[in-house]
Design a protein around this motif. Structure first.
Motif, PDB file in Angstrom:
ATOM      1  N   LEU A   6       0.828  -1.211   0.000  1.00 41.46           N
ATOM      2  CA  LEU A   6       0.000   0.000   0.000  1.00 41.46           C
ATOM      3  C   LEU A   6       0.860   1.259   0.000  1.00 41.46           C
ATOM      4  CD1 LEU A   6      -2.854  -1.023   2.452  1.00 41.46           C
ATOM      5  CD2 LEU A   6      -3.016  -0.680  -0.011  1.00 41.46           C
ATOM      6  N   ALA A   7       1.966   1.239   0.719  1.00 36.41           N
ATOM      7  CA  ALA A   7       2.869   2.392   0.733  1.00 36.41           C
ATOM      8  C   ALA A   7       3.443   2.637  -0.656  1.00 36.41           C
ATOM      9  CB  ALA A   7       3.989   2.171   1.743  1.00 36.41           C
ATOM     10  N   LEU A   8       3.809   1.573  -1.361  1.00 33.42           N
ATOM     11  CA  LEU A   8       4.298   1.733  -2.737  1.00 33.42           C
ATOM     12  C   LEU A   8       3.222   2.315  -3.641  1.00 33.42           C
ATOM     13  CD1 LEU A   8       6.335  -1.533  -3.375  1.00 33.42           C
ATOM     14  CD2 LEU A   8       7.212   0.793  -3.289  1.00 33.42           C
ATOM     15  N   MET A   9       1.999   1.841  -3.464  1.00 28.55           N
ATOM     16  CA  MET A   9       0.908   2.342  -4.296  1.00 28.55           C
ATOM     17  C   MET A   9       0.673   3.827  -4.038  1.00 28.55           C
ATOM     18  SD  MET A   9      -2.918   0.956  -4.714  1.00 28.55           S
ATOM     19  CE  MET A   9      -2.630  -0.018  -6.166  1.00 28.55           C
ATOM     20  N   ARG A  10       0.665   4.216  -2.767  1.00 28.93           N
ATOM     21  CA  ARG A  10       0.456   5.635  -2.444  1.00 28.93           C
ATOM     22  C   ARG A  10       1.586   6.498  -2.994  1.00 28.93           C
ATOM     23  NH1 ARG A  10      -0.559   3.702   2.936  1.00 28.93           N
ATOM     24  NH2 ARG A  10      -2.756   3.214   3.079  1.00 28.93           N
ATOM     25  N   ALA A  20      -0.674   2.180  -9.742  1.00 28.81           N
ATOM     26  CA  ALA A  20       0.708   2.652  -9.693  1.00 28.81           C
ATOM     27  C   ALA A  20       1.505   1.860 -10.716  1.00 28.81           C
ATOM     28  CB  ALA A  20       1.290   2.457  -8.300  1.00 28.81           C
ATOM     29  N   LYS A  21       2.211   2.558 -11.583  1.00 31.73           N
ATOM     30  CA  LYS A  21       3.048   1.911 -12.592  1.00 31.73           C
ATOM     31  C   LYS A  21       4.495   2.023 -12.145  1.00 31.73           C
ATOM     32  CE  LYS A  21      -0.160   2.881 -16.303  1.00 31.73           C
ATOM     33  NZ  LYS A  21      -0.375   3.499 -17.606  1.00 31.73           N
ATOM     34  N   LEU A  22       5.120   0.871 -11.949  1.00 32.36           N
ATOM     35  CA  LEU A  22       6.506   0.824 -11.493  1.00 32.36           C
ATOM     36  C   LEU A  22       7.371   0.366 -12.659  1.00 32.36           C
ATOM     37  CD1 LEU A  22       5.785  -1.006  -8.130  1.00 32.36           C
ATOM     38  CD2 LEU A  22       5.782   1.431  -8.580  1.00 32.36           C
ATOM     39  N   LYS A  23       8.267   1.247 -13.118  1.00 30.87           N
ATOM     40  CA  LYS A  23       9.070   0.948 -14.299  1.00 30.87           C
ATOM     41  C   LYS A  23      10.566   1.040 -14.055  1.00 30.87           C
ATOM     42  CE  LYS A  23       5.530   2.760 -17.391  1.00 30.87           C
ATOM     43  NZ  LYS A  23       5.217   3.751 -18.417  1.00 30.87           N
ATOM     44  N   ALA A  94       5.793  -3.218 -13.587  1.00 28.49           N
ATOM     45  CA  ALA A  94       4.768  -3.816 -12.736  1.00 28.49           C
ATOM     46  C   ALA A  94       3.691  -2.772 -12.493  1.00 28.49           C
ATOM     47  CB  ALA A  94       5.362  -4.275 -11.420  1.00 28.49           C
ATOM     48  N   GLN A  95       2.477  -3.238 -12.295  1.00 30.49           N
ATOM     49  CA  GLN A  95       1.364  -2.348 -11.980  1.00 30.49           C
ATOM     50  C   GLN A  95       0.711  -2.832 -10.700  1.00 30.49           C
ATOM     51  OE1 GLN A  95      -0.755  -2.817 -15.734  1.00 30.49           O
ATOM     52  NE2 GLN A  95      -0.387  -0.658 -16.145  1.00 30.49           N
ATOM     53  N   LEU A  96       0.474  -1.909  -9.787  1.00 26.84           N
ATOM     54  CA  LEU A  96      -0.287  -2.193  -8.576  1.00 26.84           C
ATOM     55  C   LEU A  96      -1.649  -1.553  -8.758  1.00 26.84           C
ATOM     56  CD1 LEU A  96       2.412  -1.392  -5.872  1.00 26.84           C
ATOM     57  CD2 LEU A  96       1.754  -3.630  -6.744  1.00 26.84           C
ATOM     58  N   LYS A  97      -2.682  -2.375  -8.721  1.00 28.54           N
ATOM     59  CA  LYS A  97      -4.034  -1.866  -8.935  1.00 28.54           C
ATOM     60  C   LYS A  97      -4.856  -2.045  -7.667  1.00 28.54           C
ATOM     61  CE  LYS A  97      -4.045  -2.888 -13.828  1.00 28.54           C
ATOM     62  NZ  LYS A  97      -4.794  -3.479 -14.928  1.00 28.54           N
ATOM     63  N   PRO A  98      -5.545  -0.992  -7.259  1.00 26.76           N
ATOM     64  CA  PRO A  98      -6.409  -1.124  -6.071  1.00 26.76           C
ATOM     65  C   PRO A  98      -7.623  -1.991  -6.394  1.00 26.76           C
ATOM     66  CG  PRO A  98      -6.683   1.032  -7.075  1.00 26.76           C
ATOM     67  CD  PRO A  98      -5.584   0.346  -7.830  1.00 26.76           C
ATOM     68  N   ILE A  99      -8.024  -2.800  -5.416  1.00 24.33           N
ATOM     69  CA  ILE A  99      -9.216  -3.626  -5.619  1.00 24.33           C
ATOM     70  C   ILE A  99     -10.383  -3.157  -4.764  1.00 24.33           C
ATOM     71  CG2 ILE A  99      -8.000  -5.665  -6.391  1.00 24.33           C
ATOM     72  CD1 ILE A  99      -8.235  -6.763  -3.554  1.00 24.33           C
ATOM     73  N   ALA A 100     -10.097  -2.352  -3.764  1.00 24.14           N
ATOM     74  CA  ALA A 100     -11.152  -1.808  -2.906  1.00 24.14           C
ATOM     75  C   ALA A 100     -10.692  -0.454  -2.391  1.00 24.14           C
ATOM     76  CB  ALA A 100     -11.435  -2.744  -1.743  1.00 24.14           C
ATOM     77  N   PHE A 101     -11.656   0.420  -2.186  1.00 26.89           N
ATOM     78  CA  PHE A 101     -11.347   1.759  -1.717  1.00 26.89           C
ATOM     79  C   PHE A 101     -12.048   2.003  -0.392  1.00 26.89           C
ATOM     80  CE2 PHE A 101     -11.416   2.036  -6.363  1.00 26.89           C
ATOM     81  CZ  PHE A 101     -10.118   2.420  -6.586  1.00 26.89           C
ATOM     82  N   GLU A 102     -11.407   2.766   0.435  1.00 31.48           N
ATOM     83  CA  GLU A 102     -12.018   3.203   1.680  1.00 31.48           C
ATOM     84  C   GLU A 102     -12.391   4.665   1.481  1.00 31.48           C
ATOM     85  OE1 GLU A 102     -10.418   4.087   6.049  1.00 31.48           O
ATOM     86  OE2 GLU A 102     -10.144   2.023   5.386  1.00 31.48           O
TER      87      GLU A 102
END
Length: 127
Positions: A6-10, A20-23, A94-102
């Motif tokens: 989650l920290a990486l995504m933020r 988040a796109k990590l290249k 790599a891509q980190l995609k959220p699956i749920a939101f608060e």
């Protein structure tokens, strides 16, 4: 659900609630480190959790299966990132995609105070 991911995504998502796109090699190494930490935590939890019997055996079994499935996905992602040796160039991403939101209600400001709502806003005093 995992604090490291989650920290990486933020940190790397272009906007809140976006992927988040990590290249870059640095970003990919951070992801691999977060995956390794998470995998170790999952394995420690599994080793330290004693088998339980009792009335709620079905719910416990379901949690174990979900835990194993998540661990398998994390291990697979780690293995894929390790293929091809050290990170260099632009050969991987790599891509980190959220699956749920608060949903978090924004704090009311003086500009919003005079605007009539659409009836969908929750009462801030109940928080």
């Amino acid at each position: 659900r995992n604090p490291g991911l989650l920290a990486l995504m933020r940190r790397y998502a272009s906007k809140p609630n976006k992927q988040a796109k990590l290249k870059s090699p640095v970003q990919l190494q951070e992801l691999l480190d977060a995956l390794d930490t998470t995998i170790a935590e999952y394995r420690d939890m599994r080793a330290s959790t004693p088998p339980q019997g009792g009335e709620d055996g079905g719910g416990e079994e379901e949690r174990k299966l979900e835990h194993i499935e998540n661990l398998d996905k994390l291990v697979l992602a780690s293995e894929v990132l390790r293929r091809g040796g050290p990170f260099s160039g632009i050969n991987r991403k790599a891509q980190l995609k959220p699956i749920a939101f608060e949903n978090v209600e924004p704090k009311p400001s003086s500009v919003d105070a005079g605007v009539a709502g659409d009836g969908n806003a929750s009462d801030a005093s109940s928080l």
